[in-house]
Design a protein around this motif. Structure first.
Motif, PDB file in Angstrom:
ATOM      1  N   HIS A  39     -15.978 -10.155   0.723  1.00 42.26           N
ATOM      2  CA  HIS A  39     -15.709  -9.517   2.008  1.00 42.26           C
ATOM      3  C   HIS A  39     -16.138 -10.454   3.132  1.00 42.26           C
ATOM      4  O   HIS A  39     -17.227 -11.042   3.082  1.00 42.26           O
ATOM      5  CB  HIS A  39     -16.496  -8.210   2.093  1.00 42.26           C
ATOM      6  CG  HIS A  39     -16.222  -7.399   3.313  1.00 42.26           C
ATOM      7  ND1 HIS A  39     -16.756  -7.701   4.550  1.00 42.26           N
ATOM      8  CD2 HIS A  39     -15.481  -6.279   3.500  1.00 42.26           C
ATOM      9  CE1 HIS A  39     -16.357  -6.803   5.435  1.00 42.26           C
ATOM     10  NE2 HIS A  39     -15.580  -5.943   4.821  1.00 42.26           N
ATOM     11  N   GLY A  49      -6.161  -7.176  -1.974  1.00 33.34           N
ATOM     12  CA  GLY A  49      -6.894  -6.380  -0.996  1.00 33.34           C
ATOM     13  C   GLY A  49      -6.448  -4.935  -0.969  1.00 33.34           C
ATOM     14  O   GLY A  49      -7.267  -4.013  -0.849  1.00 33.34           O
ATOM     15  N   LYS A  55      -8.688   2.102  -3.850  1.00 35.95           N
ATOM     16  CA  LYS A  55      -9.632   2.716  -4.790  1.00 35.95           C
ATOM     17  C   LYS A  55      -8.900   3.625  -5.774  1.00 35.95           C
ATOM     18  O   LYS A  55      -9.187   4.819  -5.907  1.00 35.95           O
ATOM     19  CB  LYS A  55     -10.723   3.470  -4.038  1.00 35.95           C
ATOM     20  CG  LYS A  55     -11.534   2.571  -3.109  1.00 35.95           C
ATOM     21  CD  LYS A  55     -12.737   3.264  -2.531  1.00 35.95           C
ATOM     22  CE  LYS A  55     -13.481   2.347  -1.563  1.00 35.95           C
ATOM     23  NZ  LYS A  55     -13.932   1.105  -2.186  1.00 35.95           N
ATOM     24  N   CYS A  67      -7.834  -3.056  -4.002  1.00 38.27           N
ATOM     25  CA  CYS A  67      -9.251  -2.752  -3.811  1.00 38.27           C
ATOM     26  C   CYS A  67      -9.452  -1.627  -2.799  1.00 38.27           C
ATOM     27  O   CYS A  67     -10.252  -0.712  -3.023  1.00 38.27           O
ATOM     28  CB  CYS A  67      -9.995  -4.000  -3.353  1.00 38.27           C
ATOM     29  SG  CYS A  67     -10.071  -5.317  -4.565  1.00 38.27           S
ATOM     30  N   ASP A  68      -8.729  -1.674  -1.686  1.00 38.18           N
ATOM     31  CA  ASP A  68      -8.914  -0.682  -0.627  1.00 38.18           C
ATOM     32  C   ASP A  68      -8.456   0.711  -1.031  1.00 38.18           C
ATOM     33  O   ASP A  68      -9.031   1.715  -0.611  1.00 38.18           O
ATOM     34  CB  ASP A  68      -8.158  -1.112   0.636  1.00 38.18           C
ATOM     35  CG  ASP A  68      -8.951  -2.104   1.474  1.00 38.18           C
ATOM     36  OD1 ASP A  68     -10.112  -2.391   1.110  1.00 38.18           O
ATOM     37  OD2 ASP A  68      -8.423  -2.592   2.489  1.00 38.18           O
ATOM     38  N   ASN A 125     -14.739  -9.905  -5.762  1.00 39.55           N
ATOM     39  CA  ASN A 125     -14.141  -9.757  -4.429  1.00 39.55           C
ATOM     40  C   ASN A 125     -15.155 -10.254  -3.400  1.00 39.55           C
ATOM     41  O   ASN A 125     -16.355  -9.998  -3.534  1.00 39.55           O
ATOM     42  CB  ASN A 125     -13.845  -8.288  -4.104  1.00 39.55           C
ATOM     43  CG  ASN A 125     -12.946  -7.626  -5.118  1.00 39.55           C
ATOM     44  OD1 ASN A 125     -12.039  -8.230  -5.649  1.00 39.55           O
ATOM     45  ND2 ASN A 125     -13.209  -6.339  -5.379  1.00 39.55           N
ATOM     46  N   ARG A 167     -17.122  -1.722   3.756  1.00 39.49           N
ATOM     47  CA  ARG A 167     -16.656  -0.960   2.605  1.00 39.49           C
ATOM     48  C   ARG A 167     -15.274  -1.346   2.127  1.00 39.49           C
ATOM     49  O   ARG A 167     -14.938  -1.184   0.970  1.00 39.49           O
ATOM     50  CB  ARG A 167     -16.671   0.540   2.933  1.00 39.49           C
ATOM     51  CG  ARG A 167     -18.078   1.095   3.107  1.00 39.49           C
ATOM     52  CD  ARG A 167     -18.036   2.591   3.348  1.00 39.49           C
ATOM     53  NE  ARG A 167     -19.345   3.095   3.719  1.00 39.49           N
ATOM     54  CZ  ARG A 167     -19.581   4.349   4.068  1.00 39.49           C
ATOM     55  NH1 ARG A 167     -18.574   5.213   4.110  1.00 39.49           N
ATOM     56  NH2 ARG A 167     -20.787   4.739   4.390  1.00 39.49           N
ATOM     57  N   LYS A 168     -14.435  -1.812   3.050  1.00 42.60           N
ATOM     58  CA  LYS A 168     -13.073  -2.169   2.675  1.00 42.60           C
ATOM     59  C   LYS A 168     -12.708  -3.514   3.280  1.00 42.60           C
ATOM     60  O   LYS A 168     -13.415  -4.050   4.124  1.00 42.60           O
ATOM     61  CB  LYS A 168     -12.082  -1.090   3.131  1.00 42.60           C
ATOM     62  CG  LYS A 168     -12.199   0.228   2.376  1.00 42.60           C
ATOM     63  CD  LYS A 168     -11.075   1.178   2.773  1.00 42.60           C
ATOM     64  CE  LYS A 168     -11.129   2.462   1.956  1.00 42.60           C
ATOM     65  NZ  LYS A 168      -9.984   3.357   2.275  1.00 42.60           N
ATOM     66  N   PHE A 169     -11.565  -4.037   2.830  1.00 43.12           N
ATOM     67  CA  PHE A 169     -11.074  -5.309   3.338  1.00 43.12           C
ATOM     68  C   PHE A 169     -10.089  -5.109   4.482  1.00 43.12           C
ATOM     69  O   PHE A 169      -9.745  -6.050   5.182  1.00 43.12           O
ATOM     70  CB  PHE A 169     -10.401  -6.102   2.218  1.00 43.12           C
ATOM     71  CG  PHE A 169     -11.309  -6.336   1.044  1.00 43.12           C
ATOM     72  CD1 PHE A 169     -12.316  -7.280   1.131  1.00 43.12           C
ATOM     73  CD2 PHE A 169     -11.176  -5.609  -0.122  1.00 43.12           C
ATOM     74  CE1 PHE A 169     -13.169  -7.502   0.065  1.00 43.12           C
ATOM     75  CE2 PHE A 169     -12.023  -5.824  -1.191  1.00 43.12           C
ATOM     76  CZ  PHE A 169     -13.023  -6.766  -1.103  1.00 43.12           C
ATOM     77  N   GLY A 170      -9.603  -3.869   4.653  1.00 35.57           N
ATOM     78  CA  GLY A 170      -8.665  -3.586   5.730  1.00 35.57           C
ATOM     79  C   GLY A 170      -7.233  -3.916   5.387  1.00 35.57           C
ATOM     80  O   GLY A 170      -6.369  -3.925   6.258  1.00 35.57           O
ATOM     81  N   ASP A 201       0.826  -1.206   0.000  1.00 39.14           N
ATOM     82  CA  ASP A 201       0.000   0.000   0.000  1.00 39.14           C
ATOM     83  C   ASP A 201       0.860   1.257   0.000  1.00 39.14           C
ATOM     84  O   ASP A 201       0.550   2.239  -0.673  1.00 39.14           O
ATOM     85  CB  ASP A 201      -0.980   0.002   1.171  1.00 39.14           C
ATOM     86  CG  ASP A 201      -0.322  -0.247   2.510  1.00 39.14           C
ATOM     87  OD1 ASP A 201       0.542  -1.125   2.584  1.00 39.14           O
ATOM     88  OD2 ASP A 201      -0.658   0.449   3.481  1.00 39.14           O
TER      89      ASP A 201
END
Length: 480
Positions: free
Chosen positions: A176, A115, A121, A118-119, A174, A460-463, A71
């Motif tokens: 969750h 992940g 965005k 995706c998080d 995806n 909303r997110k996977f963390g 990230d």
């Protein structure tokens, strides 16, 4: 291959490092890549592969996941691309449009990067190719990248890069996962002692006020998966394998040895003689009440036969080293039970049950499959006090031992569809798209024995981005 072949993939420093001196680059590479390598995967293979990629490409576009989280790397590169684009840099704009990611590691490593993408965005999410460096390698196999650990010499890496340049993009669903349980009386929250959660589950404390389980003294964990969630005896064998590897890492440096050890543990755990070695209270129907939702609508009870000791919620047609537990239902079963082939982008999980390892061996038959239980857009497991005080769970190859309630408490695991991500696939791809005209919608020959703002924050997110940190005491190779 000639050195100019590698120019198809190289990215200049000023794109990768903010503040670098601008370069006048005329040639826009048709396939710019960022490479993420788990240097501890595959014994020495991960480290060797890292060196080879850095020798062939710009070293700054190749990241060691043991030193830098994905990230942080992606935030830096994409922030720089956006900044350069605002200043009118057309080269940076084209790089962002064409960028691809390569991740080398096990399924856990690949899931980590998925992940994160995706998080974050990202404005233009890049497609991802996977190098098989783990034991099962279900993700790479599902998209045609193979399941054997690859050679690490320059010729082999150049051949892989050539495949990346020719690969086609493919969207996959995806999934969750949200897990809630009562907080322990002692110890920190993440992870809950003595529970060692997988790296893909992350502590999340803010629960929507409307949630019926939003009460004091509970912890919420969230994460994502792209291949499977499983529970029961298969996860128990996987947990035994990971525990053994954690205690004796020097014995797990070779993929073949790993697979042999895995098979031996399956025998010693009684997976082949489950009806004799394991009590009935460990059967899935005795452990949990299971509900599922086919599409947006009402929850339905999932009826699980009492002999089922393992349940798998599958997104890709690759489980346990490339096996397809769902198979392809024939036309009669599709009509009678409203079943479809296992597409990877239809918003449905295939839910399959197994009685024992002998049942699992049926997958090696040309048209073998497990017990097809349902296809679900959402699925929910509720565990209340019972005869068993724990079970075993696994997501994308990462197992854990899950305590179950000993009083009036409830442990809840809920899985729901959450968007899609872009993968890269080769001509050997096993996965099928519901939108691909060549996908098999039936097989007559088989012998069949929502909007972001309306979604609660925890969904909303996977963390995976920001909240995902590997504790210092955790051996990084366990992601392989």
């Amino acid at each position: 291959m000639a050195s100019n072949f590698l120019d198809n993939f190289k990215i200049p420093d000023y794109i990768l490092v903010p503040g670098s001196e601008l370069e006048n680059v005329a040639h826009v590479p048709p396939c710019p890549v960022l490479v993420f390598v788990n240097s501890k995967s595959g014994g020495q293979l991960g480290g060797n592969l890292l060196k080879t990629y850095r020798n062939l490409l710009n070293p700054k576009q190749v990241f060691d996941l043991g030193e830098q989280a994905p990230d942080k790397a992606l935030r830096t590169v994409y922030a720089n691309l956006e900044s350069l684009g605002v200043r009118g840099d057309q080269f940076a704009k084209r790089i962002k449009e064409k960028l691809k990611l390569i991740v080398a590691g096990g399924d856990g490593t690949a899931g980590w990067l998925l992940g994160v993408v995706c998080d974050l965005k990202l404005s233009h999410p890049p497609p991802i190719a996977t190098v098989p460096l783990g034991t099962g390698n279900n993700l790479p196999f599902a998209f045609g990248w193979g399941k054997k650990n690859p050679p690490t010499d320059e010729g082999s890496v150049e051949a892989f890069l050539d495949q990346v340049m020719k690969a086609k993009e493919m969207k996959i669903d995806n999934w969750h996962i949200l897990m809630r349980m009562r907080a322990p009386k002692e110890g920190p929250c993440d992870p809950i002692p003595p529970l060692e959660l997988p790296h893909s589950l992350h502590a999340f404390h803010r629960v929507s006020e409307a949630d019926e389980l939003n009460m004091e003294g509970r912890h919420t964990f969230r994460g994502g998966f792209w291949n499977y969630f499983s529970m029961g005896m298969d996860a128990q064998v996987s947990y035994a394998f990971h525990s053994e590897r954690k205690q004796n890492p020097e014995k797990f440096k070779n993929q073949l040895i790993n697979q042999t050890t895995y098979a031996k543990l399956g025998c010693s755990q009684g997976w082949f003689f489950a009806s004799l070695r394991h009590p009935a209270d460990r059967n899935i129907a005795q452990l949990a009440k299971v509900k599922f939702m086919k599409r947006h609508g009402d929850w339905q009870d999932l009826i699980i036969p009492p002999s089922i000791r393992s349940i798998v919620c599958l997104n890709l047609p690759s489980f346990s080293g490339g096996l397809n537990p769902w198979g392809t239902p024939n036309r009669r079963k599709q009509s009678e039970r409203d079943l479809t082939p296992p597409f990877v982008d239809d918003g449905l999980l295939e839910v399959v049950g197994f009685r024992n390892a002998w049942h699992g061996l049926a997958l090696y038959a040309p048209k073998g499959h497990g017990t097809r239980l349902a296809q679900a857009h959402r699925i929910r497991f509720e565990f209340c006090k019972g005869a068993a005080d724990h079970t075993f769970m696994r997501i994308d190859g990462e197992p854990w031992k899950q305590p179950l309630p000993v009083d009036d408490d409830t442990v809840v695991v809920e899985i729901s569809h959450r968007g899609q991500v872009n993968m890269l696939s080769t001509h050997n791809c096993k996965s099928k798209s519901v939108y691909d005209p060549s996908s098999p919608h039936h097989d007559d020959e088989e012998d069949d024995s929502d909007e972001e703002d309306s979604v609660p924050e925890e969904f909303r997110k996977f963390g995976a981005a920001d909240t995902f940190r590997i504790p210092d005491e955790v051996e990084f190779s366990h992601l392989s």
